[in-house]
Structure formats: structure tokens, C-alpha cells
Design a protein around this motif. Structure first.
Motif, PDB file in Angstrom:
ATOM      1  N   UNK A  33       0.839  -1.204   0.000  1.00 17.52           N
ATOM      2  CA  UNK A  33       0.000   0.000   0.000  1.00 17.52           C
ATOM      3  C   UNK A  33       0.872   1.253   0.000  1.00 17.52           C
ATOM      4  N   UNK A  34       1.863   1.284   0.874  1.00 13.05           N
ATOM      5  CA  UNK A  34       2.767   2.437   0.936  1.00 13.05           C
ATOM      6  C   UNK A  34       3.480   2.640  -0.403  1.00 13.05           C
ATOM      7  N   UNK A  35       3.854   1.546  -1.028  1.00 13.51           N
ATOM      8  CA  UNK A  35       4.526   1.628  -2.324  1.00 13.51           C
ATOM      9  C   UNK A  35       3.572   2.151  -3.392  1.00 13.51           C
ATOM     10  N   UNK A  36       2.328   1.688  -3.385  1.00 15.50           N
ATOM     11  CA  UNK A  36       1.331   2.181  -4.344  1.00 15.50           C
ATOM     12  C   UNK A  36       1.101   3.676  -4.153  1.00 15.50           C
ATOM     13  N   UNK A  80      -5.229  -5.810  -2.584  1.00 15.55           N
ATOM     14  CA  UNK A  80      -4.140  -6.281  -3.449  1.00 15.55           C
ATOM     15  C   UNK A  80      -4.439  -6.026  -4.929  1.00 15.55           C
ATOM     16  N   UNK A  81      -5.712  -6.227  -5.341  1.00 16.75           N
ATOM     17  CA  UNK A  81      -6.055  -5.999  -6.752  1.00 16.75           C
ATOM     18  C   UNK A  81      -5.820  -4.549  -7.154  1.00 16.75           C
ATOM     19  N   UNK A  82      -6.099  -3.643  -6.233  1.00 15.81           N
ATOM     20  CA  UNK A  82      -5.907  -2.214  -6.494  1.00 15.81           C
ATOM     21  C   UNK A  82      -4.420  -1.910  -6.599  1.00 15.81           C
ATOM     22  N   UNK A  83      -3.657  -2.422  -5.667  1.00 23.85           N
ATOM     23  CA  UNK A  83      -2.206  -2.219  -5.705  1.00 23.85           C
ATOM     24  C   UNK A  83      -1.627  -2.735  -7.020  1.00 23.85           C
ATOM     25  N   UNK A  84      -2.033  -3.935  -7.414  1.00 18.97           N
ATOM     26  CA  UNK A  84      -1.518  -4.514  -8.657  1.00 18.97           C
ATOM     27  C   UNK A  84      -1.893  -3.670  -9.871  1.00 18.97           C
ATOM     28  N   UNK A  85      -3.104  -3.162  -9.902  1.00 21.65           N
ATOM     29  CA  UNK A  85      -3.525  -2.310 -11.017  1.00 21.65           C
ATOM     30  C   UNK A  85      -2.717  -1.015 -11.051  1.00 21.65           C
ATOM     31  N   UNK A  86      -2.479  -0.428  -9.884  1.00 17.37           N
ATOM     32  CA  UNK A  86      -1.683   0.805  -9.809  1.00 17.37           C
ATOM     33  C   UNK A  86      -0.275   0.541 -10.340  1.00 17.37           C
ATOM     34  N   UNK A  87       0.356  -0.528  -9.878  1.00 17.41           N
ATOM     35  CA  UNK A  87       1.718  -0.830 -10.324  1.00 17.41           C
ATOM     36  C   UNK A  87       1.767  -1.081 -11.832  1.00 17.41           C
ATOM     37  N   UNK A  88       0.837  -1.862 -12.321  1.00 19.36           N
ATOM     38  CA  UNK A  88       0.841  -2.213 -13.743  1.00 19.36           C
ATOM     39  C   UNK A  88       0.560  -0.999 -14.622  1.00 19.36           C
ATOM     40  N   UNK A  89      -0.466  -0.240 -14.276  1.00 17.13           N
ATOM     41  CA  UNK A  89      -0.830   0.918 -15.088  1.00 17.13           C
ATOM     42  C   UNK A  89       0.240   1.989 -15.105  1.00 17.13           C
ATOM     43  N   UNK A  90       0.773   2.304 -13.941  1.00 18.78           N
ATOM     44  CA  UNK A  90       1.807   3.339 -13.876  1.00 18.78           C
ATOM     45  C   UNK A  90       3.074   2.863 -14.586  1.00 18.78           C
ATOM     46  N   UNK A  91       3.428   1.596 -14.420  1.00 21.42           N
ATOM     47  CA  UNK A  91       4.614   1.069 -15.106  1.00 21.42           C
ATOM     48  C   UNK A  91       4.449   1.172 -16.620  1.00 21.42           C
ATOM     49  N   UNK A  92       3.267   0.855 -17.133  1.00 26.39           N
ATOM     50  CA  UNK A  92       3.036   0.964 -18.577  1.00 26.39           C
ATOM     51  C   UNK A  92       3.092   2.415 -19.045  1.00 26.39           C
ATOM     52  N   UNK A 136     -11.497  -3.211 -12.975  1.00 25.80           N
ATOM     53  CA  UNK A 136     -11.172  -4.276 -12.015  1.00 25.80           C
ATOM     54  C   UNK A 136     -11.169  -3.731 -10.584  1.00 25.80           C
ATOM     55  N   UNK A 137     -10.988  -2.439 -10.439  1.00 28.12           N
ATOM     56  CA  UNK A 137     -11.016  -1.777  -9.132  1.00 28.12           C
ATOM     57  C   UNK A 137     -12.437  -1.370  -8.760  1.00 28.12           C
ATOM     58  N   UNK A 138     -13.159  -0.897  -9.715  1.00 33.45           N
ATOM     59  CA  UNK A 138     -14.445  -0.229  -9.510  1.00 33.45           C
ATOM     60  C   UNK A 138     -15.463  -1.078  -8.753  1.00 33.45           C
ATOM     61  N   UNK A 139     -15.524  -2.355  -9.043  1.00 35.49           N
ATOM     62  CA  UNK A 139     -16.583  -3.201  -8.492  1.00 35.49           C
ATOM     63  C   UNK A 139     -16.260  -3.786  -7.115  1.00 35.49           C
ATOM     64  N   UNK A 140     -15.154  -3.392  -6.520  1.00 32.10           N
ATOM     65  CA  UNK A 140     -14.760  -3.946  -5.220  1.00 32.10           C
ATOM     66  C   UNK A 140     -15.852  -3.738  -4.164  1.00 32.10           C
ATOM     67  N   UNK A 141     -16.540  -2.599  -4.231  1.00 32.41           N
ATOM     68  CA  UNK A 141     -17.593  -2.311  -3.249  1.00 32.41           C
ATOM     69  C   UNK A 141     -18.969  -2.252  -3.903  1.00 32.41           C
ATOM     70  N   UNK A 142     -19.193  -3.066  -4.899  1.00 36.84           N
ATOM     71  CA  UNK A 142     -20.510  -3.172  -5.493  1.00 36.84           C
ATOM     72  C   UNK A 142     -20.678  -2.373  -6.776  1.00 36.84           C
ATOM     73  N   UNK A 143     -21.794  -2.604  -7.412  1.00 41.11           N
ATOM     74  CA  UNK A 143     -22.039  -2.049  -8.745  1.00 41.11           C
ATOM     75  C   UNK A 143     -22.208  -0.536  -8.763  1.00 41.11           C
ATOM     76  N   UNK A 144     -22.469   0.091  -7.624  1.00 38.24           N
ATOM     77  CA  UNK A 144     -22.564   1.551  -7.591  1.00 38.24           C
ATOM     78  C   UNK A 144     -21.253   2.187  -8.061  1.00 38.24           C
ATOM     79  N   UNK A 145     -20.170   1.463  -7.918  1.00 35.10           N
ATOM     80  CA  UNK A 145     -18.873   1.956  -8.375  1.00 35.10           C
ATOM     81  C   UNK A 145     -18.840   2.235  -9.870  1.00 35.10           C
TER      82      UNK A 145
END
Length: 179
Positions: A21-24, A69-81, A114-123
Motif C-alpha cells: 500500500x505504501x509503495x502504491x 491487493x487488486x488495487x495495488x496490482x492495477x496501480x503498479x501495472x498501469x503506472x509502469x506501462x 477491475x477496481x471499480x466493483x470492489x464495493x458493489x455495482x454503484x462503483x
């Protein structure tokens, strides 16, 4: 950043969700996005729905989303790209698609979803609004297209804000929101 590298050397790479989390957060800050920036987006999305909402509650919600973890992974992947495209480290045609933020590319939104739906479809509705209107830091990041490649970053920030907004809505409905 050097301190984070040292921490990663001390522990197995994936052992600490807190460290990730701190790294993200550090990666987001490196690209010009702070937790406060995202918390302001959350506040603006939820203020008319949650009475007495505070910026502190919004920031806490952003932090909880970034613990996933899914959010962290998306942040790392997207920013790296984004950074690889900026540095000319991607092959064509991908390099040009990311540099121009090609409207038909769409993988940036898919990763964000992949991040948006973590807390339901309102996302999804929160994300759609943020992606279309591009308020606050999302617009700032999006407007830097000529300076930096932020193809993934703007959508990741919108997705984190959308998920944090959804989390608040659920907690408010359940009577568990710390204002």
C-alpha cells in the motif's frame, strides 16, 4: 523511495500488504497524485448523499481501497506501462496508442474496472461520472498528455475514487460510517 526499496529488500517481495500500500501511494505521488487529491474527488461525489461527510472519512476510505491487493496490482501495472511508454520502452503499435491515449484502446478502462466493483455495482456509475467529467486531479492528470503519458493513471485515480465513494455509501447505509 530509497527507503521503500530497502524495506522491499528486507522482506519477501509480497509479504506485506501495508508495504505494498505504501509503495502504491508512493507511485501515485511520483506521478503527481496524492491521497488528499483522491479524497477530494470522493468528497465531491458523495457530499450531497452523505450528511456531515468529512474529508477525513473520504481519505480513510481511499486508504482502505488502496489496501486491496487488486488495487495495488492495477496501480503498479498501469503506472509502469505509462512510464515505459514515456521512456520509449514499448514496441509499436502499443507505444503510439499509449502516448496518444487512443480513444479506442480501452484497456486502461478495463484495468480501472477491475477496481471499480470492489464495493458493489454503484462503483460503475461513480466511475462513469468521474471518467466523463474528469473533475479535480483526474482533469489535471488528463491535461498533461503532452508532457507525460498518463493513459492509465487518470482511469486508475477515477477508479480508486469511485470505489472509495461506493465504500462510503455502503458504510453510510449500514450505519457504520465514521464521520
Amino acid at each position: 523511495m530509497a527507503q521503500l526499496k530497502e524495506k522491499l529488500k528486507e522482506k519477501p517481495q509480497y509479504s506485506s500488504s501495508q508495504l505494498l500500500k505504501e509503495t502504491a501511494v508512493a507511485w501515485l505521488e511520483r506521478r503527481g497524485v496524492t491521497l488528499e487529491d483522491i479524497a477530494r474527488l470522493v468528497y465531491d461525489v458523495q457530499k450531497k448523499y452523505i450528511r456531515e461527510l468529512t474529508l477525513a472519512a473520504c481519505r480513510e476510505s481511499v486508504e482502505r481501497v488502496l489496501e486491496k491487493r487488486e488495487v495495488q496490482n492495477a496501480v503498479f501495472t498501469g503506472i509502469a506501462l505509462d512510464e515505459m511508454a514515456e521512456q520509449g520502452q514499448l514496441a509499436e503499435p502499443l507505444a503510439s496508442m499509449l502516448k496518444s491515449d487512443d480513444g479506442l484502446y480501452g484497456i486502461d478502462e478495463v484495468m480501472a474496472l477491475s477496481i471499480v466493483n470492489i464495493y458493489g455495482s454503484i462503483g460503475f456509475t461513480n466511475f462513469g461520472y468521474l471518467d466523463k467529467v474528469k473533475p479535480g486531479i483526474i482533469g489535471v492528470v488528463n491535461d498533461k498528455k503532452n508532457e507525460k503519458v498518463n493513459t492509465f493513471l487518470d482511469d486508475l485515480v477515477a477508479a480508486i475514487a469511485a470505489a472509495a465513494s461506493s465504500r462510503l455509501a455502503h458504510r453510510d447505509r449500514d450505519g457504520r460510517l465514521n464521520r
